[in-house]
Design an enzyme around this catalytic site. Structure first.
Site, PDB file in Angstrom:
ATOM      1  CD  GLU A 124       0.133  19.372  -4.654  1.00  0.00           C
ATOM      2  OE1 GLU A 124       0.461  18.361  -4.359  1.00  0.00           O
ATOM      3  OE2 GLU A 124       0.971  20.548  -4.579  1.00  0.00           O
ATOM      4  CG  ASN A 125      -3.551  13.370  -3.952  1.00  0.00           C
ATOM      5  OD1 ASN A 125      -2.801  12.420  -3.528  1.00  0.00           O
ATOM      6  ND2 ASN A 125      -3.689  13.668  -5.324  1.00  0.00           N
ATOM      7  CD1 TRP A 132      -4.403  -2.305 -12.674  1.00  0.00           C
ATOM      8  CD2 TRP A 132      -6.206  -2.125 -11.552  1.00  0.00           C
ATOM      9  NE1 TRP A 132      -4.892  -3.501 -12.639  1.00  0.00           N
ATOM     10  CE2 TRP A 132      -5.768  -3.444 -11.515  1.00  0.00           C
ATOM     11  CE3 TRP A 132      -7.334  -1.794 -10.990  1.00  0.00           C
ATOM     12  CZ2 TRP A 132      -6.891  -4.475 -11.004  1.00  0.00           C
ATOM     13  CZ3 TRP A 132      -8.241  -2.564 -10.362  1.00  0.00           C
ATOM     14  CH2 TRP A 132      -7.725  -4.106 -10.266  1.00  0.00           C
ATOM     15  CD  GLU A 156      21.603   7.775 -10.187  1.00  0.00           C
ATOM     16  OE1 GLU A 156      21.061   7.723 -11.261  1.00  0.00           O
ATOM     17  OE2 GLU A 156      22.532   8.495  -9.636  1.00  0.00           O
ATOM     18  CG  ASP A 189       0.420   8.410 -11.165  1.00  0.00           C
ATOM     19  OD1 ASP A 189      -0.694   8.361 -10.881  1.00  0.00           O
ATOM     20  OD2 ASP A 189       0.849   9.114 -12.170  1.00  0.00           O
TER      21      ASP A 189
HETATM   22  C1  FPP Z   1      -1.961   7.892  -7.509  1.00  0.00           C
HETATM   23  O1  FPP Z   1      -2.895   7.197  -8.721  1.00  0.00           O
HETATM   24  C2  FPP Z   1      -2.298   7.301  -6.380  1.00  0.00           C
HETATM   25  C3  FPP Z   1      -2.621   8.206  -5.300  1.00  0.00           C
HETATM   26  C4  FPP Z   1      -3.223   9.562  -5.419  1.00  0.00           C
HETATM   27  C5  FPP Z   1      -3.038   7.536  -4.047  1.00  0.00           C
HETATM   28  C6  FPP Z   1      -2.078   6.540  -3.712  1.00  0.00           C
HETATM   29  C7  FPP Z   1      -2.809   5.610  -2.654  1.00  0.00           C
HETATM   30  C8  FPP Z   1      -2.774   4.192  -2.485  1.00  0.00           C
HETATM   31  C9  FPP Z   1      -1.780   3.401  -3.185  1.00  0.00           C
HETATM   32  C10 FPP Z   1      -3.618   3.495  -1.387  1.00  0.00           C
HETATM   33  C11 FPP Z   1      -3.452   4.147  -0.110  1.00  0.00           C
HETATM   34  C12 FPP Z   1      -2.073   4.163   0.504  1.00  0.00           C
HETATM   35  C13 FPP Z   1      -1.749   3.603   1.723  1.00  0.00           C
HETATM   36  C14 FPP Z   1      -0.575   3.530   2.264  1.00  0.00           C
HETATM   37  C15 FPP Z   1      -2.889   2.768   2.774  1.00  0.00           C
HETATM   38  P1  FPP Z   1      -4.008   8.023  -9.291  1.00  0.00           P
HETATM   39  O2  FPP Z   1      -5.208   7.907  -8.618  1.00  0.00           O
HETATM   40  O3  FPP Z   1      -3.547   9.212  -9.816  1.00  0.00           O
HETATM   41  O4  FPP Z   1      -4.062   7.312 -10.691  1.00  0.00           O
HETATM   42  P2  FPP Z   1      -4.321   7.735 -12.160  1.00  0.00           P
HETATM   43  O5  FPP Z   1      -3.364   8.799 -12.536  1.00  0.00           O
HETATM   44  O6  FPP Z   1      -4.174   6.570 -13.095  1.00  0.00           O
HETATM   45  O7  FPP Z   1      -5.635   8.326 -12.179  1.00  0.00           O
END
Ligand code: FPP
Length: 262
Positions: A66-67, A24, A207, A19
């Site tokens: 949910e994404n 970032w 954990e 997350d």
């Molecule tokens: C959460 O950060 C992250 C995600 C919903 C996606 C995670 C995906 C990756 C790290 C890249 C793709 C993965 C692979 C294995 C190729 P957020 O966007 O919710 O961050 P925020 O809460 O700061 O907005």
């Protein structure tokens, strides 16, 4: 130097809620997708670090059910990043004996991402060193619904028995994770302290470590720190501390939950 005797062994299975990619990027005035791109760099760093530390299995929450509700451009970008990641990593995974697995409603992924995923899963199926599990279009509640449906269909077809559900192990055979061990350690980055529908039933005895570090900045040092934190804990699985340190007859070891303990 040999490890202190009261440290837990290395976790066999670490699961991570990655997350903070968006924050970032925002902190740097960059588009969210740039945060995800940097997030993929962390995926590479952390999978290599986990292997170097002797962690046999790593599960990464890459895309939740949910994404899909995120902006179309972000969803498309994440799927494209997945495809690129698989294309670039496949040979290295075979070389390093990493077996790829996926959990989630994989059939509903866009065709190109799905076929890249299935191709890499097939190409690494023989690898026995480590396992990388990607949770994609994954939700714990959806997983339970799918398992209940598979169980009911099995009972109707005569391939499962109602009594199978008398034990958790019997029912768990229908989960996406039926052939995977439960996570020992679940890490969430970015300072959030939620599980967000991730491996809810598999984490019954896990954990948890909540790291303040945003995922694009989470690297080997942060993984080691989380693992060290885990190793200093005592896992009791519903027993007393005394039972864990001096197990009597019928009490199983520190690393395995005793059956039917609440
Ligand atoms: C959460 O950060 C992250 C995600 C919903 C996606 C995670 C995906 C990756 C790290 C890249 C793709 C993965 C692979 C294995 C190729 P957020 O966007 O919710 O961050 P925020 O809460 O700061 O907005």
């Amino acid at each position: 130097m040999s490890p202190a005797p009261n440290l837990l062994p290395m976790p066999a299975h670490v699961a991570i809620i990655m997350d903070g990619n968006g924050r970032w990027a925002r902190q740097r005035g960059l588009p969210r997708l740039e945060g995800h791109r940097r997030g993929v760099e962390s995926v590479r760093t952390v999978t290599h670090a986990a292997r170097a530390l002797g962690i046999r299995m790593l599960t990464l929450y890459a895309f939740s059910v949910e994404n899909w509700r995120r902006p179309e451009e972000e969803v498309g970008g994440l799927m494209a990043l997945l495809e690129t990641f698989l294309a670039l990593e496949k040979a290295g995974m075979i070389r390093d004996q990493v077996r790829l697995r996926a959990i989630g409603r994989i059939d509903a992924l866009p065709p190109r991402a799905r076929s890249a995923l299935l191709d890499t899963i097939a190409a690494t199926a023989h690898c026995t060193g480590h396992t990388l599990v990607l949770a994609l279009n994954y939700g714990a509640r959806t997983e339970v619904l799918d398992a209940a449906r598979a169980f009911a269909a099995g009972v109707a077809a005569g391939t499962a028995r109602l009594e199978d559900a008398d034990t958790w192990e019997g029912f768990a055979r229908h989960l996406y994770t039926h052939d995977l061990p439960d996570p020992d350690l679940v890490i969430r980055t970015s300072g959030e302290t939620r599980l967000s529908n991730f491996l809810l039933v598999q984490s019954a005895y896990a954990e948890f470590v909540f790291s303040p570090v945003l995922w694009p900045e989470f690297g080997r040092a942060e993984l080691e720190s989380a693992v060290n934190d885990y190793r200093r804990r005592e896992r009791r699985y519903g027993l007393t501390g005394e039972q864990v340190s001096h197990p009597g007859p019928g009490i199983s070891s520190q690393t395995e939950p005793a059956p039917a303990i609440i």
